[in-house]
Design a protein around this motif. Structure first.
Motif, PDB file in Angstrom:
ATOM      1  N   UNK A   1       0.857  -1.180   0.000  1.00  8.62           N
ATOM      2  CA  UNK A   1       0.000   0.000   0.000  1.00  8.62           C
ATOM      3  C   UNK A   1       0.899   1.238   0.000  1.00  8.62           C
ATOM      4  N   UNK A   2       0.826   2.020  -1.067  1.00  3.70           N
ATOM      5  CA  UNK A   2       1.684   3.201  -1.188  1.00  3.70           C
ATOM      6  C   UNK A   2       1.393   4.216  -0.091  1.00  3.70           C
ATOM      7  N   UNK A   3       0.170   4.213   0.455  1.00  2.31           N
ATOM      8  CA  UNK A   3      -0.157   5.126   1.550  1.00  2.31           C
ATOM      9  C   UNK A   3       0.717   4.847   2.775  1.00  2.31           C
ATOM     10  N   UNK A   4       0.978   3.570   3.058  1.00  2.00           N
ATOM     11  CA  UNK A   4       1.785   3.187   4.217  1.00  2.00           C
ATOM     12  C   UNK A   4       3.236   3.606   4.015  1.00  2.00           C
ATOM     13  N   UNK A   5       3.803   3.232   2.872  1.00  2.00           N
ATOM     14  CA  UNK A   5       5.211   3.563   2.628  1.00  2.00           C
ATOM     15  C   UNK A   5       5.416   5.069   2.522  1.00  2.00           C
ATOM     16  N   UNK A   6       4.421   5.779   1.978  1.00  2.00           N
ATOM     17  CA  UNK A   6       4.531   7.238   1.894  1.00  2.00           C
ATOM     18  C   UNK A   6       4.485   7.865   3.281  1.00  2.00           C
ATOM     19  N   UNK A   7       3.636   7.334   4.167  1.00  2.00           N
ATOM     20  CA  UNK A   7       3.556   7.867   5.524  1.00  2.00           C
ATOM     21  C   UNK A   7       4.842   7.591   6.291  1.00  2.00           C
ATOM     22  N   UNK A   8       5.423   6.405   6.102  1.00  2.00           N
ATOM     23  CA  UNK A   8       6.711   6.106   6.727  1.00  2.00           C
ATOM     24  C   UNK A   8       7.793   7.045   6.210  1.00  2.00           C
ATOM     25  N   UNK A   9       7.762   7.327   4.901  1.00  2.00           N
ATOM     26  CA  UNK A   9       8.754   8.226   4.303  1.00  2.00           C
ATOM     27  C   UNK A   9       8.599   9.646   4.843  1.00  2.00           C
ATOM     28  N   UNK A  10       7.366  10.119   4.976  1.00  2.00           N
ATOM     29  CA  UNK A  10       7.122  11.464   5.498  1.00  2.00           C
ATOM     30  C   UNK A  10       7.580  11.555   6.956  1.00  2.00           C
ATOM     31  N   UNK A  11       7.301  10.515   7.745  1.00  2.00           N
ATOM     32  CA  UNK A  11       7.725  10.488   9.145  1.00  2.00           C
ATOM     33  C   UNK A  11       9.247  10.536   9.245  1.00  2.00           C
ATOM     34  N   UNK A  12       9.917   9.736   8.412  1.00  2.00           N
ATOM     35  CA  UNK A  12      11.377   9.739   8.401  1.00  2.00           C
ATOM     36  C   UNK A  12      11.910  11.097   7.948  1.00  2.00           C
ATOM     37  N   UNK A  13      11.303  11.662   6.915  1.00  2.00           N
ATOM     38  CA  UNK A  13      11.739  12.956   6.377  1.00  2.00           C
ATOM     39  C   UNK A  13      11.607  14.061   7.424  1.00  2.00           C
ATOM     40  N   UNK A  14      10.467  14.111   8.107  1.00  2.00           N
ATOM     41  CA  UNK A  14      10.258  15.140   9.124  1.00  2.00           C
ATOM     42  C   UNK A  14      11.242  14.985  10.278  1.00  2.00           C
TER      43      UNK A  14
ATOM     44  N   UNK B   1       9.906  10.702  -2.017  1.00  5.72           N
ATOM     45  CA  UNK B   1       9.509   9.822  -3.118  1.00  5.72           C
ATOM     46  C   UNK B   1      10.396   8.588  -3.168  1.00  5.72           C
ATOM     47  N   UNK B   2      11.708   8.791  -3.034  1.00  6.63           N
ATOM     48  CA  UNK B   2      12.628   7.655  -3.124  1.00  6.63           C
ATOM     49  C   UNK B   2      12.415   6.672  -1.976  1.00  6.63           C
ATOM     50  N   UNK B   3      12.188   7.186  -0.769  1.00 13.03           N
ATOM     51  CA  UNK B   3      11.927   6.325   0.390  1.00 13.03           C
ATOM     52  C   UNK B   3      10.686   5.468   0.152  1.00 13.03           C
ATOM     53  N   UNK B   4       9.588   6.123  -0.224  1.00 15.98           N
ATOM     54  CA  UNK B   4       8.305   5.429  -0.318  1.00 15.98           C
ATOM     55  C   UNK B   4       8.253   4.466  -1.491  1.00 15.98           C
TER      56      UNK B   4
END
Length: 248
Positions: free
Chosen positions: A128-141, A185-188
């Motif tokens: 689910x891209x929503x999950x990986x995107x949320x993990x990426x945003x959390x890591x980015x922040x 983008x690269x993380x997710x």
């Protein structure tokens, strides 16, 4: 009804709760959290002053990881702060990837209508891209906020807005800014793409070579799931290291 390989890019919606859609990847995410909390609870209760062999093994492993983080960040204080965050990322991603191969994931569910499309109750979380995107945003922040707090907002902004190095320095700073944004983008997509491709590969092998063919592929995908979890955590660590480095 036609038989064949069915690949759904988006997670299936099981229902709604207060208007919020509940997908099968969300249900699996809750299952992963419950598993990790349960293991953590019982392991915490089983800690002894004189450790058993298993406890000693875990302590040695965690001590190695903690020392590695401290060596990378060159600060045991920062290591103490980020050790829980980084290990949680790894454990969540790896457990979610491992749960993909649990019997029932993708096979237990219901038909939307009689003879209609089958909707699995559980689905691999990281497809689910929503999950990986949320993990990426959390890591980015976490990376950006850490950089600002450790070296200061003015110095951190100076990495991207360089007015003292002439046109070349300013241009390099702008490129650095966009590369910083691209990490989300690269993380997710790295995590999503690898896990989703592995799931599709297993479906294809199962369809053409059932029973025997999927076994070696699943073993390889377990290894890939471990590597992807480690890469996600390690990249977050290394980017934190870059964020707290003084601009030069």
């Amino acid at each position: 009804m036609e038989s064949g390989i069915h690949v759904a890019l988006a997670p299936e919606t099981l229902g709604t709760l207060f208007g919020i859609p509940i997908t099968n990847t969300l249900v699996t995410s809750w299952a992963v959290i419950v598993i990790l909390l349960t293991i953590g609870f019982f392991m915490g209760r089983g800690v002894k002053l004189i450790p058993s062999r298993f406890q000693l093994l875990l302590e040695t492993l965690f001590e190695f990881i903690y020392d590695y983080i401290a060596e990378t960040l060159e600060s045991r204080d920062l290591a103490r702060r980020f050790f829980p965050f980084l290990t949680t990322i790894f454990l969540f991603v790896f457990t979610a990837n491992l749960l993909e191969f649990t019997p029932g994931i993708g096979s237990i569910g219901f038909f939307e209508t009689w003879g209609g499309e089958f909707i699995p109750l559980f689905r691999s979380v990281n497809t689910d891209l929503n999950v990986t995107l949320m993990l990426a945003i959390l890591s980015f922040l976490t990376i950006e906020v850490t950089g600002v707090l450790v070296i200061g907002a003015w110095k951190y902004a100076g990495k991207f807005l360089n007015f003292h190095g002439g046109f070349i320095g300013f241009f390099v700073g702008i490129i650095e800014f966009f590369s910083e944004m691209a990490r989300v983008i690269s993380f997710s997509f790295r995590l999503f793409g690898n896990v989703f491709a592995g799931e599709v590969l297993i479906l294809v092998v199962t369809h053409f070579i059932p029973f025997v063919g999927p076994v070696p592929v699943m073993m390889f995908e377990i290894f890939v799931g471990f590597v992807q979890a480690a890469i996600f955590a390690l990249l977050t660590l290394f980017f934190i290291k870059l964020a707290i480095a003084e601009p030069h």
